[in-house]
Design an enzyme around this catalytic site. Sequence first.
Site, PDB file in Angstrom:
ATOM      1  N   ARG A 145      29.906 128.389  25.389  1.00  4.98           N
ATOM      2  CA  ARG A 145      30.088 128.295  23.938  1.00  4.98           C
ATOM      3  C   ARG A 145      29.780 126.890  23.402  1.00  4.98           C
ATOM      4  O   ARG A 145      29.215 126.753  22.315  1.00  4.98           O
ATOM      5  CB  ARG A 145      31.504 128.742  23.552  1.00  4.98           C
ATOM      6  N   ARG A 151      36.501 133.033  31.753  1.00  6.81           N
ATOM      7  CA  ARG A 151      37.027 132.392  30.533  1.00  6.81           C
ATOM      8  C   ARG A 151      36.759 130.884  30.569  1.00  6.81           C
ATOM      9  O   ARG A 151      36.440 130.269  29.554  1.00  6.81           O
ATOM     10  CB  ARG A 151      38.541 132.650  30.392  1.00  6.81           C
ATOM     11  N   TYR A 182      37.639 146.117  18.965  1.00 10.65           N
ATOM     12  CA  TYR A 182      38.459 144.983  18.529  1.00 10.65           C
ATOM     13  C   TYR A 182      39.736 145.430  17.815  1.00 10.65           C
ATOM     14  O   TYR A 182      40.275 144.680  16.986  1.00 10.65           O
ATOM     15  CB  TYR A 182      37.636 144.071  17.622  1.00 10.65           C
ATOM     16  N   THR A 217      37.343 129.833  22.339  1.00  4.00           N
ATOM     17  CA  THR A 217      36.830 130.769  21.333  1.00  4.00           C
ATOM     18  C   THR A 217      36.076 130.047  20.221  1.00  4.00           C
ATOM     19  O   THR A 217      34.999 130.464  19.803  1.00  4.00           O
ATOM     20  CB  THR A 217      38.006 131.566  20.719  1.00  4.00           C
ATOM     21  N   LYS A 254      26.752 138.407  22.820  1.00  7.43           N
ATOM     22  CA  LYS A 254      26.820 138.833  21.417  1.00  7.43           C
ATOM     23  C   LYS A 254      25.449 138.768  20.729  1.00  7.43           C
ATOM     24  O   LYS A 254      24.517 138.140  21.246  1.00  7.43           O
ATOM     25  CB  LYS A 254      27.838 137.963  20.678  1.00  7.43           C
ATOM     26  N   PHE A 288      39.815 137.889   9.816  1.00  7.75           N
ATOM     27  CA  PHE A 288      38.432 137.835  10.288  1.00  7.75           C
ATOM     28  C   PHE A 288      37.927 139.170  10.835  1.00  7.75           C
ATOM     29  O   PHE A 288      36.766 139.276  11.262  1.00  7.75           O
ATOM     30  CB  PHE A 288      38.283 136.746  11.358  1.00  7.75           C
ATOM     31  N   ASN A 319      29.871 133.257  18.287  1.00  8.75           N
ATOM     32  CA  ASN A 319      30.203 132.386  19.415  1.00  8.75           C
ATOM     33  C   ASN A 319      29.598 132.856  20.735  1.00  8.75           C
ATOM     34  O   ASN A 319      30.116 132.571  21.805  1.00  8.75           O
ATOM     35  CB  ASN A 319      31.723 132.152  19.501  1.00  8.75           C
ATOM     36  N   HIS A 370      31.730 137.141  24.554  1.00 10.13           N
ATOM     37  CA  HIS A 370      33.137 137.546  24.589  1.00 10.13           C
ATOM     38  C   HIS A 370      33.477 137.781  26.047  1.00 10.13           C
ATOM     39  O   HIS A 370      32.637 138.249  26.804  1.00 10.13           O
ATOM     40  CB  HIS A 370      33.355 138.855  23.808  1.00 10.13           C
ATOM     41  N   GLU A 420      38.667 147.059  28.631  1.00 12.55           N
ATOM     42  CA  GLU A 420      37.345 146.729  28.094  1.00 12.55           C
ATOM     43  C   GLU A 420      36.218 147.203  29.010  1.00 12.55           C
ATOM     44  O   GLU A 420      35.167 147.624  28.541  1.00 12.55           O
ATOM     45  CB  GLU A 420      37.266 145.219  27.828  1.00 12.55           C
TER      46      GLU A 420
HETATM   47  P1  CMP Z   1      36.082 137.064  20.866  1.00 16.26           P
HETATM   48  O1  CMP Z   1      36.392 136.460  22.181  1.00 16.26           O
HETATM   49  O2  CMP Z   1      34.967 138.059  20.832  1.00 16.26           O
HETATM   50  O3  CMP Z   1      37.404 137.765  20.285  1.00 16.26           O
HETATM   51  C1  CMP Z   1      37.562 138.016  18.902  1.00 16.26           C
HETATM   52  C2  CMP Z   1      36.558 137.288  18.073  1.00 16.26           C
HETATM   53  O4  CMP Z   1      36.892 137.116  16.708  1.00 16.26           O
HETATM   54  C3  CMP Z   1      36.403 135.880  18.594  1.00 16.26           C
HETATM   55  O5  CMP Z   1      35.734 135.905  19.842  1.00 16.26           O
HETATM   56  C4  CMP Z   1      35.656 135.204  17.446  1.00 16.26           C
HETATM   57  O6  CMP Z   1      34.255 135.374  17.549  1.00 16.26           O
HETATM   58  C5  CMP Z   1      36.124 136.007  16.221  1.00 16.26           C
HETATM   59  N1  CMP Z   1      36.931 135.196  15.301  1.00 16.26           N
HETATM   60  C6  CMP Z   1      36.584 134.903  14.043  1.00 16.26           C
HETATM   61  N2  CMP Z   1      37.541 134.186  13.452  1.00 16.26           N
HETATM   62  C7  CMP Z   1      38.533 134.017  14.353  1.00 16.26           C
HETATM   63  C8  CMP Z   1      39.793 133.329  14.334  1.00 16.26           C
HETATM   64  N3  CMP Z   1      40.235 132.683  13.259  1.00 16.26           N
HETATM   65  N4  CMP Z   1      40.530 133.343  15.463  1.00 16.26           N
HETATM   66  C9  CMP Z   1      40.098 134.013  16.567  1.00 16.26           C
HETATM   67  N5  CMP Z   1      38.903 134.678  16.636  1.00 16.26           N
HETATM   68  C10 CMP Z   1      38.134 134.660  15.535  1.00 16.26           C
END
Ligand code: CMP
Length: 135
Positions: free
Chosen positions: A102, A85, A49, A91, A9, A57, A112, A115, A126
């Site tokens: 992370r 993962r 997304y 996450t 990211k 969010f 974070n 992804h 994806e």
């Molecule tokens: P990612 O794995 O890229 O998938 C969706 C992204 O949304 C997640 O990582 C986070 O960076 C972002 N995000 C922000 N707020 C939230 C939340 N409350 N729950 C889950 N993902 C979130």
Amino acid sequence: MEKTLLIIKPDAVQRNLIGEIIRRIEAARFKIANIRHLRMAKSVAEDFYAVHRGKPFYDELCNYMSSGPIVPMIVEGEHAVAGIRELIGKTNPAEAHPGTIRYDMAVSLTKNSVHASDSTENAAREVKFFFPREE
Ligand code: CMP
């Protein structure tokens, strides 16, 4: 053999962490099968997304993911989806375990650092999203 999609990211690209993240992936015996460096338009991030559309969010996430270059890649190996993962951690970096990408690198829930696809079905979608010509 399984394929998954991992994205470095904008926060990690900006902090020169591309090499360290790839090093960890390769050290875990996975192969980088394809890789790109690009900046998404906001509309492209919204498509990627789309499953999160309507969540609180979503807008912040799409703004952020289109704020700078990202490095999407296809990662290949045995149980690549679950393995990657595990390597990246939860996450929310506050819940990630020490030693995960992370835990070590992420700045916040939005920033974070990486992804990765959460299922083989999502991995197929994806991978195709960023590498439409991939088998
Ligand atoms: P990612 O794995 O890229 O998938 C969706 C992204 O949304 C997640 O990582 C986070 O960076 C972002 N995000 C922000 N707020 C939230 C939340 N409350 N729950 C889950 N993902 C979130």
